[in-house]
Design an enzyme around this catalytic site. Structure first.
Site, PDB file in Angstrom:
ATOM      1  CD  GLU A  13      -2.901  -1.342   2.259  1.00 17.12           C
ATOM      2  OE1 GLU A  13      -2.408  -1.138   3.388  1.00 17.12           O
ATOM      3  OE2 GLU A  13      -4.085  -1.715   2.095  1.00 17.12           O
ATOM      4  CG  ASP A 197     -11.802  -8.275  -0.560  1.00 18.85           C
ATOM      5  OD1 ASP A 197     -10.780  -7.617  -0.288  1.00 18.85           O
ATOM      6  OD2 ASP A 197     -12.745  -8.448   0.250  1.00 18.85           O
TER       7      ASP A 197
HETATM    8  C1  LIG Z   1      -2.872 -11.195   4.459  1.00 16.90           C
HETATM    9  C2  LIG Z   1      -4.278 -10.665   4.632  1.00 16.90           C
HETATM   10  C3  LIG Z   1      -4.298  -9.190   4.813  1.00 16.90           C
HETATM   11  C4  LIG Z   1      -5.629  -8.568   4.868  1.00 16.90           C
HETATM   12  C5  LIG Z   1      -5.548  -7.084   5.081  1.00 16.90           C
HETATM   13  C6  LIG Z   1      -6.738  -6.455   4.475  1.00 16.90           C
HETATM   14  N1  LIG Z   1      -6.842  -5.015   4.615  1.00 16.90           N
HETATM   15  C7  LIG Z   1      -6.921  -4.653   6.028  1.00 16.90           C
HETATM   16  O1  LIG Z   1      -7.207  -3.320   6.208  1.00 16.90           O
HETATM   17  C8  LIG Z   1      -7.962  -4.436   3.841  1.00 16.90           C
HETATM   18  C9  LIG Z   1      -8.999  -5.400   3.405  1.00 16.90           C
HETATM   19  C10 LIG Z   1      -9.280  -5.736   2.116  1.00 16.90           C
HETATM   20  N2  LIG Z   1     -10.311  -6.641   2.064  1.00 16.90           N
HETATM   21  C11 LIG Z   1     -10.701  -6.899   3.351  1.00 16.90           C
HETATM   22  C12 LIG Z   1     -11.668  -7.760   3.907  1.00 16.90           C
HETATM   23  N3  LIG Z   1     -12.466  -8.518   3.126  1.00 16.90           N
HETATM   24  N4  LIG Z   1     -11.792  -7.805   5.260  1.00 16.90           N
HETATM   25  C13 LIG Z   1     -11.002  -7.034   6.049  1.00 16.90           C
HETATM   26  N5  LIG Z   1     -10.047  -6.202   5.579  1.00 16.90           N
HETATM   27  C14 LIG Z   1      -9.896  -6.126   4.230  1.00 16.90           C
END
Ligand SMILES: CCCCCCN(CO)Cc1c[nH]c2c(N)ncnc12
Length: 229
Positions: A13, A197
């Site tokens: 990011e 997503d």
């Molecule tokens: C290795 C995994 C790292 C996940 C980090 C995700 N970020 C958290 O800020 C954003 C995010 C994108 N999609 C998400 C989701 N479905 N649920 C929670 N957070 C998110």
């Protein structure tokens, strides 16, 4: 001289931002790396917190208290709740809430604790700058509530519950922590997320596939905002 904090949660990011800075200097502090530099003549300090509200709290506080930033811009990705948010779309937070903060056993609403507030508003002026940049770029920009929790949400039911309970349009894992820190320290802040997503059963696959491209969309937009602040 104003100093702008640019924060993300993951290396992907902030990578697209660090590569664009002049006079880069890396400072190690509180088990993290802070990238000091300048962008179009503006002083900036850039860092990624690592994932979740606790890490985000430490980094946001450090950016302000240790590095003296007086404005904080968050750039990152999020899961969509609203049907009209698709992968790569941008959403700015009007306000943020904590969907996993729960003392409802005492009759309080979800996301509330005494002397706290369910939804913390973001800075109006910074939202106006974002709208100006979006107009100039011809980019659609959604505005709404973003829900934060220490969970990667990949379940339709959970996502729908969060959306309904908090009137939230997107969800992630750091924004509300940044909101508490900045509002408590009286630092204007702004949260921008690009959708990676839809927080449903395909979330983890889509997240892996679109993290980099969506993070870049958000990062490029944040840099355009720095030019206007
Ligand atoms: C290795 C995994 C790292 C996940 C980090 C995700 N970020 C958290 O800020 C954003 C995010 C994108 N999609 C998400 C989701 N479905 N649920 C929670 N957070 C998110």
């Amino acid at each position: 001289m104003s100093k702008i904090a640019i924060m993300g949660a993951m290396p992907e990011e902030i990578e697209p931002i660090i590569t664009k800075l002049d006079d880069l200097n890396v400072v190690e502090y509180a088990a993290n790396k802070y990238y000091e530099g300048s962008y179009h003549g503006k002083k900036v300090v850039v860092a990624y917190s690592k994932i979740g509200k606790v890490f985000a709290t430490l980094t946001a506080t450090s950016l302000i208290e240790k590095f003296g930033c007086d404005t904080l811009l968050f750039s990152g990705v999020a899961g969509a709740i609203s049907e009209d948010l698709h992968i790569g779309d941008l959403i700015i937070a009007d306000g943020l809430c904590q969907h996993d903060l729960d003392i409802t056993a005492f009759g309080h609403p979800y996301g509330y604790v005494p002397e706290g507030e369910v939804c913390i508003p973001t800075d109006e002026k910074l939202r106006e700058v974002a709208k100006k940049v979006a107009k100039a770029k011809g980019l659609p920009l959604k505005e709404g509530i973003i829900a934060t929790g220490d969970q990667f949400v990949a379940d339709h039911e959970r996502k729908e519950w969060i959306g309904k309970t908090f009137h939230a349009d997107a969800l992630e894992m750091e924004g509300a922590a940044v909101a508490v820190v900045c509002s408590s320290l009286d630092v204007p802040y702004f949260i921008l997320r690009a959708i990676s997503d839809s927080a449903d059963m395909d979330a983890s696959f889509n997240f892996d596939e679109f993290l980099e491209s969506s993070a870049k969309i958000s990062a490029d937009f944040i840099l355009a905002m720095v030019e206007e602040i």
